[in-house]
Design an enzyme around this catalytic site. Sequence first.
Site, short mmCIF file in Angstrom:
data_model
loop_
_atom_site.label_atom_id
_atom_site.label_comp_id
_atom_site.label_asym_id
_atom_site.label_seq_id
_atom_site.Cartn_x
_atom_site.Cartn_y
_atom_site.Cartn_z
N SER A 17 14.10 23.29 -1.33
CA SER A 17 13.38 22.02 -1.40
C SER A 17 14.02 21.09 -2.43
O SER A 17 14.63 21.56 -3.41
CB SER A 17 11.93 22.28 -1.81
OG SER A 17 11.28 21.07 -2.09
N ASN A 65 12.70 31.08 5.71
CA ASN A 65 12.01 29.79 5.79
C ASN A 65 10.56 29.84 5.31
O ASN A 65 10.05 28.84 4.78
CB ASN A 65 12.07 29.29 7.24
CG ASN A 65 11.07 28.19 7.51
OD1 ASN A 65 11.26 27.03 7.14
ND2 ASN A 65 9.94 28.54 8.14
N ILE A 95 8.92 16.36 4.89
CA ILE A 95 9.02 16.62 6.33
C ILE A 95 7.60 16.73 6.88
O ILE A 95 6.72 17.34 6.25
CB ILE A 95 9.79 17.94 6.60
CG1 ILE A 95 11.16 17.96 5.86
CG2 ILE A 95 9.97 18.16 8.10
CD1 ILE A 95 12.14 16.88 6.24
N VAL A 122 5.97 38.10 4.13
CA VAL A 122 7.31 38.13 3.49
C VAL A 122 7.26 38.54 2.02
O VAL A 122 8.26 38.98 1.47
CB VAL A 122 8.02 36.75 3.61
CG1 VAL A 122 8.39 36.43 5.05
CG2 VAL A 122 7.22 35.62 2.97
N ALA A 141 10.30 26.20 -9.61
CA ALA A 141 10.94 27.40 -10.17
C ALA A 141 11.35 28.35 -9.05
O ALA A 141 12.46 28.89 -9.05
CB ALA A 141 9.98 28.11 -11.13
N ALA A 142 10.46 28.53 -8.08
CA ALA A 142 10.77 29.46 -6.97
C ALA A 142 11.97 28.96 -6.17
O ALA A 142 12.90 29.72 -5.87
CB ALA A 142 9.55 29.60 -6.06
N TYR A 200 6.47 25.97 -7.76
CA TYR A 200 7.28 25.79 -6.54
C TYR A 200 8.72 25.41 -6.90
O TYR A 200 9.68 25.92 -6.31
CB TYR A 200 6.60 24.71 -5.71
CG TYR A 200 7.16 24.43 -4.34
CD1 TYR A 200 6.89 25.27 -3.25
CD2 TYR A 200 7.92 23.28 -4.10
CE1 TYR A 200 7.38 24.99 -1.98
CE2 TYR A 200 8.40 22.98 -2.84
CZ TYR A 200 8.14 23.83 -1.78
OH TYR A 200 8.62 23.54 -0.52
N SER A 250 6.23 30.45 13.01
CA SER A 250 5.09 30.04 13.85
C SER A 250 4.76 28.56 13.77
O SER A 250 4.10 28.03 14.66
CB SER A 250 3.85 30.86 13.47
OG SER A 250 3.65 30.84 12.08
N ARG A 251 5.19 27.91 12.68
CA ARG A 251 4.79 26.51 12.51
C ARG A 251 5.91 25.71 11.85
O ARG A 251 6.84 26.27 11.28
CB ARG A 251 3.52 26.42 11.64
CG ARG A 251 2.29 26.93 12.37
CD ARG A 251 1.02 26.77 11.55
NE ARG A 251 0.93 27.69 10.45
CZ ARG A 251 0.69 27.33 9.18
NH1 ARG A 251 0.52 26.07 8.88
NH2 ARG A 251 0.62 28.24 8.23
P1 NAP Z 1 4.20 25.09 7.23
O1 NAP Z 1 4.15 24.12 8.34
O2 NAP Z 1 3.05 25.20 6.28
O3 NAP Z 1 4.50 26.53 7.86
C1 NAP Z 1 4.63 27.63 7.00
C2 NAP Z 1 5.13 28.82 7.79
O4 NAP Z 1 5.33 29.90 6.87
C3 NAP Z 1 4.11 29.31 8.81
O5 NAP Z 1 4.84 29.76 9.94
C4 NAP Z 1 3.43 30.47 8.11
O6 NAP Z 1 2.96 31.50 8.97
C5 NAP Z 1 4.59 31.02 7.29
N1 NAP Z 1 4.16 31.80 6.13
C6 NAP Z 1 3.47 31.37 5.04
N2 NAP Z 1 3.27 32.39 4.20
C7 NAP Z 1 3.82 33.48 4.77
C8 NAP Z 1 3.95 34.84 4.40
N3 NAP Z 1 3.44 35.29 3.24
N4 NAP Z 1 4.59 35.69 5.22
C9 NAP Z 1 5.10 35.25 6.40
N5 NAP Z 1 5.02 33.98 6.81
C10 NAP Z 1 4.38 33.11 6.00
O7 NAP Z 1 5.46 24.84 6.29
P2 NAP Z 1 6.82 24.00 6.53
O8 NAP Z 1 6.58 22.63 6.05
O9 NAP Z 1 7.34 24.23 7.89
O10 NAP Z 1 7.76 24.71 5.46
C11 NAP Z 1 8.77 25.62 5.82
C12 NAP Z 1 9.68 25.80 4.62
O11 NAP Z 1 10.23 24.54 4.27
C13 NAP Z 1 8.97 26.32 3.37
O12 NAP Z 1 9.82 27.22 2.70
C14 NAP Z 1 8.76 25.07 2.55
O13 NAP Z 1 8.67 25.37 1.18
C15 NAP Z 1 10.02 24.30 2.89
N6 NAP Z 1 9.92 22.86 2.66
C16 NAP Z 1 9.06 22.09 3.37
C17 NAP Z 1 9.00 20.73 3.12
C18 NAP Z 1 8.09 19.80 3.86
O14 NAP Z 1 8.03 18.60 3.52
N7 NAP Z 1 7.36 20.25 4.88
C19 NAP Z 1 9.83 20.16 2.14
C20 NAP Z 1 10.69 20.98 1.45
C21 NAP Z 1 10.75 22.32 1.72
P3 NAP Z 1 1.45 31.47 9.59
O15 NAP Z 1 1.48 30.42 10.68
O16 NAP Z 1 1.21 32.83 10.13
O17 NAP Z 1 0.54 31.08 8.47
#
Ligand code: NAP
Length: 242
Positions: free
Chosen positions: A140, A88, A186, A60, A155-156, A153, A10-11
């Site tokens: 990450s 993701n 990002i 999830v 560790a996960a 985070y 979704s995001r």
């Molecule tokens: P984000 O913009 O905060 O979006 C998080 C997404 O995960 C949303 O679609 C949210 O759904 C969903 N979500 C959260 N908890 C959930 C659950 N329990 N069940 C189902 N869906 C869930 O995050 P992002 O930055 O795009 O991150 C995406 C992935 O990239 C993550 O695994 C994050 O750890 C990893 N990552 C991000 C960065 C960064 O700099 N942004 C860096 C390294 C790794 P809702 O909209 O319904 O809440």
Amino acid sequence: MKIALITGGSRGIGRAACIKLAEMGFYILINYKNNEDAAKDVLESVKKTGSNGELIAFDVSNPDEVENALDNWKTNNNSKHISVLINNAGIRKDNLMIWLNKNEWNDVININLNSFYNITKHLLQDMMINRFGRIINVVSLSGIKGLPGQVNYSAAKAGVIGATKALAQEVGKKNVTVNAVAPGYIKTDMTKDLDEKELKRIIPANRFGSPEEVAHLIGFLASEESSYITGEVISINGGLYT
Ligand code: NAP
């Protein structure tokens, strides 16, 4: 029909991955937990590419919810199977270890690591029977290097990296590849509390990355062309850590 499931579609990165895979001709299952409006908006963007998809809501980290949602989908789509899985969905709840409470630990482990088990376990058999599958785990930099304030985070994500490498060896013969992408900073909701101006000084590319840049890499790993790449963790961090 090629079908891809993107958790947290979704995001942010998940949203961009949904659109990228739709452009590649996939039918998109957009998972989300709370933000139905945002997920619907992604579905509109998916349709604009000429492809199609549907929403699939579940938490999830909740094995029963995952099982119910995926079993229902399978019952209604008997002859179809999901050939691409993008694990993701993720959260961060940062704190120094000395103050890190049980919920901060458990929530981050459940949503970022246990989700890998909950969903992958469910879809793997179909991929193996059909002798094609792509599993892409969004991890990450934190899981490779370890970051202070992110013991939970790190560790996960390190756990998912280990699982990626092990599973790749289990299923390689069945033409199922398992890889991880490891973003640095990002621009998404997850990083909106961070000071890009300050942090970009330490990033050789001198900026945060975009979700679309990560989605491009995910798209390549989801394609048939990536068939000889498996068990890899590919960093996408503007040179921050090599
Ligand atoms: P984000 O913009 O905060 O979006 C998080 C997404 O995960 C949303 O679609 C949210 O759904 C969903 N979500 C959260 N908890 C959930 C659950 N329990 N069940 C189902 N869906 C869930 O995050 P992002 O930055 O795009 O991150 C995406 C992935 O990239 C993550 O695994 C994050 O750890 C990893 N990552 C991000 C960065 C960064 O700099 N942004 C860096 C390294 C790794 P809702 O909209 O319904 O809440």
